[in-house]
Design a protein around this motif. Structure first.
Motif, PDB file in Angstrom:
ATOM      1  N   ASP A   1     -10.272  -0.226  -2.440  1.00  5.47           N
ATOM      2  CA  ASP A   1     -11.071  -1.360  -1.936  1.00  5.47           C
ATOM      3  C   ASP A   1     -11.929  -1.937  -3.056  1.00  5.47           C
ATOM      4  O   ASP A   1     -12.014  -3.149  -3.225  1.00  5.47           O
ATOM      5  CB  ASP A   1     -12.019  -0.912  -0.805  1.00  5.47           C
ATOM      6  CG  ASP A   1     -11.329  -0.824   0.556  1.00  5.47           C
ATOM      7  OD1 ASP A   1     -10.132  -1.168   0.655  1.00  5.47           O
ATOM      8  OD2 ASP A   1     -12.015  -0.412   1.525  1.00  5.47           O
ATOM      9  N   GLU A   2     -12.589  -1.055  -3.816  1.00 10.03           N
ATOM     10  CA  GLU A   2     -13.486  -1.539  -4.875  1.00 10.03           C
ATOM     11  C   GLU A   2     -12.700  -2.337  -5.914  1.00 10.03           C
ATOM     12  O   GLU A   2     -13.195  -3.340  -6.433  1.00 10.03           O
ATOM     13  CB  GLU A   2     -14.226  -0.386  -5.582  1.00 10.03           C
ATOM     14  CG  GLU A   2     -14.953   0.619  -4.697  1.00 10.03           C
ATOM     15  CD  GLU A   2     -16.012   0.052  -3.759  1.00 10.03           C
ATOM     16  OE1 GLU A   2     -16.099  -1.180  -3.606  1.00 10.03           O
ATOM     17  OE2 GLU A   2     -16.748   0.862  -3.163  1.00 10.03           O
ATOM     18  N   GLY A   3     -11.480  -1.904  -6.190  1.00  4.48           N
ATOM     19  CA  GLY A   3     -10.631  -2.650  -7.126  1.00  4.48           C
ATOM     20  C   GLY A   3     -10.342  -4.046  -6.605  1.00  4.48           C
ATOM     21  O   GLY A   3     -10.400  -5.034  -7.349  1.00  4.48           O
TER      22      GLY A   3
ATOM     23  N   VAL B   1     -25.635   5.340  -1.309  1.00  2.45           N
ATOM     24  CA  VAL B   1     -25.513   3.997  -1.908  1.00  2.45           C
ATOM     25  C   VAL B   1     -24.647   3.098  -1.017  1.00  2.45           C
ATOM     26  O   VAL B   1     -24.940   1.920  -0.828  1.00  2.45           O
ATOM     27  CB  VAL B   1     -24.919   4.087  -3.335  1.00  2.45           C
ATOM     28  CG1 VAL B   1     -24.700   2.695  -3.914  1.00  2.45           C
ATOM     29  CG2 VAL B   1     -25.846   4.881  -4.255  1.00  2.45           C
ATOM     30  N   GLU B   2     -23.593   3.671  -0.436  1.00  2.00           N
ATOM     31  CA  GLU B   2     -22.700   2.883   0.432  1.00  2.00           C
ATOM     32  C   GLU B   2     -23.332   2.608   1.801  1.00  2.00           C
ATOM     33  O   GLU B   2     -22.885   1.713   2.506  1.00  2.00           O
ATOM     34  CB  GLU B   2     -21.368   3.623   0.640  1.00  2.00           C
ATOM     35  CG  GLU B   2     -20.509   3.742  -0.606  1.00  2.00           C
ATOM     36  CD  GLU B   2     -19.696   2.484  -0.913  1.00  2.00           C
ATOM     37  OE1 GLU B   2     -19.953   1.449  -0.282  1.00  2.00           O
ATOM     38  OE2 GLU B   2     -18.827   2.550  -1.799  1.00  2.00           O
ATOM     39  N   SER B   3     -24.343   3.390   2.153  1.00  2.00           N
ATOM     40  CA  SER B   3     -24.887   3.263   3.512  1.00  2.00           C
ATOM     41  C   SER B   3     -25.907   2.147   3.675  1.00  2.00           C
ATOM     42  O   SER B   3     -26.341   1.870   4.784  1.00  2.00           O
ATOM     43  CB  SER B   3     -25.525   4.581   3.952  1.00  2.00           C
ATOM     44  OG  SER B   3     -24.507   5.534   4.093  1.00  2.00           O
TER      45      SER B   3
ATOM     46  N   ASN C   1     -16.427   5.123 -11.011  1.00  2.00           N
ATOM     47  CA  ASN C   1     -17.075   6.365 -10.548  1.00  2.00           C
ATOM     48  C   ASN C   1     -16.176   7.127  -9.576  1.00  2.00           C
ATOM     49  O   ASN C   1     -16.076   8.351  -9.631  1.00  2.00           O
ATOM     50  CB  ASN C   1     -18.381   6.047  -9.825  1.00  2.00           C
ATOM     51  CG  ASN C   1     -19.496   5.669 -10.789  1.00  2.00           C
ATOM     52  OD1 ASN C   1     -19.401   5.913 -11.987  1.00  2.00           O
ATOM     53  ND2 ASN C   1     -20.543   5.052 -10.258  1.00  2.00           N
ATOM     54  N   TYR C   2     -15.530   6.390  -8.675  1.00  2.00           N
ATOM     55  CA  TYR C   2     -14.681   7.055  -7.671  1.00  2.00           C
ATOM     56  C   TYR C   2     -13.428   7.643  -8.325  1.00  2.00           C
ATOM     57  O   TYR C   2     -12.978   8.721  -7.955  1.00  2.00           O
ATOM     58  CB  TYR C   2     -14.305   6.090  -6.535  1.00  2.00           C
ATOM     59  CG  TYR C   2     -15.498   5.677  -5.688  1.00  2.00           C
ATOM     60  CD1 TYR C   2     -16.734   6.314  -5.819  1.00  2.00           C
ATOM     61  CD2 TYR C   2     -15.404   4.650  -4.748  1.00  2.00           C
ATOM     62  CE1 TYR C   2     -17.825   5.935  -5.066  1.00  2.00           C
ATOM     63  CE2 TYR C   2     -16.500   4.269  -3.974  1.00  2.00           C
ATOM     64  CZ  TYR C   2     -17.712   4.913  -4.149  1.00  2.00           C
ATOM     65  OH  TYR C   2     -18.793   4.527  -3.404  1.00  2.00           O
ATOM     66  N   THR C   3     -12.901   6.928  -9.306  1.00  2.00           N
ATOM     67  CA  THR C   3     -11.716   7.453 -10.008  1.00  2.00           C
ATOM     68  C   THR C   3     -12.073   8.781 -10.687  1.00  2.00           C
ATOM     69  O   THR C   3     -11.356   9.777 -10.544  1.00  2.00           O
ATOM     70  CB  THR C   3     -11.220   6.443 -11.076  1.00  2.00           C
ATOM     71  OG1 THR C   3     -11.036   5.184 -10.456  1.00  2.00           O
ATOM     72  CG2 THR C   3      -9.930   6.908 -11.711  1.00  2.00           C
TER      73      THR C   3
ATOM     74  N   GLU D   1     -15.571  -3.763   5.005  1.00  2.00           N
ATOM     75  CA  GLU D   1     -14.834  -2.839   4.132  1.00  2.00           C
ATOM     76  C   GLU D   1     -15.778  -1.828   3.490  1.00  2.00           C
ATOM     77  O   GLU D   1     -15.456  -0.649   3.376  1.00  2.00           O
ATOM     78  CB  GLU D   1     -14.073  -3.632   3.061  1.00  2.00           C
ATOM     79  CG  GLU D   1     -12.974  -4.467   3.683  1.00  2.00           C
ATOM     80  CD  GLU D   1     -12.185  -5.278   2.670  1.00  2.00           C
ATOM     81  OE1 GLU D   1     -11.427  -6.134   3.101  1.00  2.00           O
ATOM     82  OE2 GLU D   1     -12.337  -5.048   1.448  1.00  2.00           O
ATOM     83  N   GLU D   2     -16.951  -2.306   3.064  1.00  2.00           N
ATOM     84  CA  GLU D   2     -17.911  -1.386   2.447  1.00  2.00           C
ATOM     85  C   GLU D   2     -18.384  -0.325   3.441  1.00  2.00           C
ATOM     86  O   GLU D   2     -18.612   0.823   3.070  1.00  2.00           O
ATOM     87  CB  GLU D   2     -19.118  -2.155   1.884  1.00  2.00           C
ATOM     88  CG  GLU D   2     -18.813  -3.054   0.702  1.00  2.00           C
ATOM     89  CD  GLU D   2     -18.377  -2.301  -0.555  1.00  2.00           C
ATOM     90  OE1 GLU D   2     -18.375  -1.060  -0.567  1.00  2.00           O
ATOM     91  OE2 GLU D   2     -18.010  -2.980  -1.528  1.00  2.00           O
ATOM     92  N   SER D   3     -18.505  -0.710   4.695  1.00  2.00           N
ATOM     93  CA  SER D   3     -19.016   0.254   5.682  1.00  2.00           C
ATOM     94  C   SER D   3     -18.038   1.421   5.893  1.00  2.00           C
ATOM     95  O   SER D   3     -18.443   2.507   6.281  1.00  2.00           O
ATOM     96  CB  SER D   3     -19.353  -0.446   7.000  1.00  2.00           C
ATOM     97  OG  SER D   3     -18.152  -0.824   7.634  1.00  2.00           O
ATOM     98  N   ARG D   4     -16.745   1.183   5.594  1.00  2.00           N
ATOM     99  CA  ARG D   4     -15.789   2.287   5.707  1.00  2.00           C
ATOM    100  C   ARG D   4     -16.060   3.338   4.633  1.00  2.00           C
ATOM    101  O   ARG D   4     -15.698   4.506   4.798  1.00  2.00           O
ATOM    102  CB  ARG D   4     -14.336   1.818   5.481  1.00  2.00           C
ATOM    103  CG  ARG D   4     -13.931   0.551   6.124  1.00  2.00           C
ATOM    104  CD  ARG D   4     -12.434   0.379   6.047  1.00  2.00           C
ATOM    105  NE  ARG D   4     -11.999  -0.313   4.852  1.00  2.00           N
ATOM    106  CZ  ARG D   4     -10.948  -1.128   4.806  1.00  2.00           C
ATOM    107  NH1 ARG D   4     -10.214  -1.320   5.884  1.00  2.00           N
ATOM    108  NH2 ARG D   4     -10.593  -1.717   3.700  1.00  2.00           N
ATOM    109  N   HIS D   5     -16.670   2.896   3.523  1.00  2.00           N
ATOM    110  CA  HIS D   5     -16.853   3.821   2.401  1.00  2.00           C
ATOM    111  C   HIS D   5     -17.898   4.886   2.712  1.00  2.00           C
ATOM    112  O   HIS D   5     -17.672   6.063   2.486  1.00  2.00           O
ATOM    113  CB  HIS D   5     -17.211   3.048   1.129  1.00  2.00           C
ATOM    114  CG  HIS D   5     -16.202   1.986   0.792  1.00  2.00           C
ATOM    115  ND1 HIS D   5     -16.392   1.043  -0.166  1.00  2.00           N
ATOM    116  CD2 HIS D   5     -14.977   1.729   1.330  1.00  2.00           C
ATOM    117  CE1 HIS D   5     -15.330   0.260  -0.231  1.00  2.00           C
ATOM    118  NE2 HIS D   5     -14.469   0.644   0.671  1.00  2.00           N
ATOM    119  N   GLY D   6     -19.048   4.415   3.213  1.00  2.00           N
ATOM    120  CA  GLY D   6     -20.093   5.362   3.589  1.00  2.00           C
ATOM    121  C   GLY D   6     -19.557   6.379   4.590  1.00  2.00           C
ATOM    122  O   GLY D   6     -19.804   7.587   4.484  1.00  2.00           O
TER     123      GLY D   6
END
Ligand code: FE2
Ligand code: FE2
Length: 337
Positions: free
Chosen positions: A203-205, A71-73, A166-168, A102-107
């Motif tokens: 980051d999502e927060g 999903v992050e990718s 979801n991440y929490t 910032e989102e790209s760091r998540h994937g």
């Protein structure tokens, strides 16, 4: 920073005020991001412990991590959607570029976590990402609406909050799979993936807060448009429609882990987002839209408990307080705002 818009104000005046406040909001966002959330997925110290803890991760959690990575990718598609929605607003386009970075760091965080924990090889993760990227996400297909900066922000509020949620939950699940490690003083410690996932989570927060601020700015100057946008994106809200190679297992595992169950989505995602807009529920949002249409055309509205910041009503203005149930009450003494 407070912008003063002297009344009576024209539509152009209000639009200019929105643009100005949106720009100020971005400046604050960029500055904060650079000061408090500067991190790189490759350099996380949590990676050092992943090998040691890797064997404790269950098969279900592994599927979930693969799904999150997928999903992050497709971040390029989300960024492209945002830039398209931005039209000729350079500020909005800039925000989407920073946000996309910032989102790209998540994937990448999920990918290194899977590899370092010995749960997958680099090739397996690359193949998974490449297959996910064959499908292209669009805002139109996701929501059924043509993207505008306001609609895109309204959708993002819910989506960012659910992602963080979801991440929490997953961080805690992994912590438990690791044997619930605690420091000598009894406090929880989050090693390896359980620690690494905290970075995207934060980051999502910040993303949720940023998009909330943007919609709040519209709420101040164009409450009807803001309410309408919130209604449109929340009516059939769902997480990004992405075609994951492990779609079936991902859905089974996320449901088993308690992620994405409709009750939680309403209680822990939808309602808290609406609460920050001054409304208690989706029903209240519907009521607010119905009631707003009954107000005079240039009525000024503010959320209960929040002063009418930045707008100076003249003697003829009707100023209303919007209650958390979606009712509008005429202020007796608008100057007191
Ligand atoms: Fe993300
Ligand atoms: Fe995000």
């Amino acid at each position: 920073m407070v912008t003063i818009v002297p009344g009576p104000f024209t539509r152009e005046g209000k639009e200019a005020a929105v643009q100005k406040e949106v720009r100020e909001n971005y400046d604050i966002y960029f500055e904060k991001a650079a000061k408090t959330r500067l991190w790189f997925p490759d350099k996380l110290k949590e990676r050092d412990d992943m090998e040691k803890y890797g064997h404790m991760i269950t098969d279900d959690t592994k599927e979930i991590l693969f799904g999150f990575m997928g999903v992050e990718s497709i971040v390029d598609d989300y960024v492209f959607g945002g830039i398209k929605a931005a039209g000729n607003s350079l500020t909005t386009a800039q925000l989407y570029i920073q946000w996309g970075y910032e989102e790209s760091r998540h994937g990448k965080t999920f990918q290194t976590s899977l590899i370092d924990s010995g749960l997958a090889t680099k090739e397996e993760t690359d193949k998974f990402i490449a297959e996910t990227q064959e499908y292209h996400w669009t805002f139109e297909e996701q929501t059924g609406y043509q993207a505008t900066p306001l609609l895109a922000s309204a959708y993002a509020i819910f989506q960012e909050r659910q992602t963080r949620w979801n991440y929490t939950q997953t961080r805690i699940k992994i912590w438990e799979e690791y044997g619930s490690p605690r420091a000598k003083d009894g406090s929880r410690i989050y090693p390896a993936i359980s620690g690494a996932i905290g970075f995207p989570e934060r980051d999502e927060g910040a993303h949720e807060a940023n998009f909330t601020n943007i919609v709040r700015i519209y709420m101040k100057y164009f409450p009807d448009q803001a309410l309408d946008a919130l209604a449109k994106v929340s009516n059939h809200y769902k997480m990004p429609v992405v075609q994951l190679p492990n779609a079936e297992e991902f859905i089974r595992c996320t449901l088993a882990a308690g992620l994405g169950n409709p009750r939680t989505v309403i209680n822990d995602v939808m309602n808290p987002c609406l609460n920050r807009m001054g409304l208690e529920s989706r029903q209240a949002l519907k009521t607010a839209i119905k009631n707003f249409n009954l107000l005079s055309e240039d009525a000024i509205v503010h959320v209960e408990g929040k002063p009418l910041e930045g707008i100076v009503p003249d003697e003829t203005s009707e100023v209303y307080t919007m209650t958390s149930t979606g009712e509008f009450i005429l202020d007796k003494n608008p100057e007191a705002n």
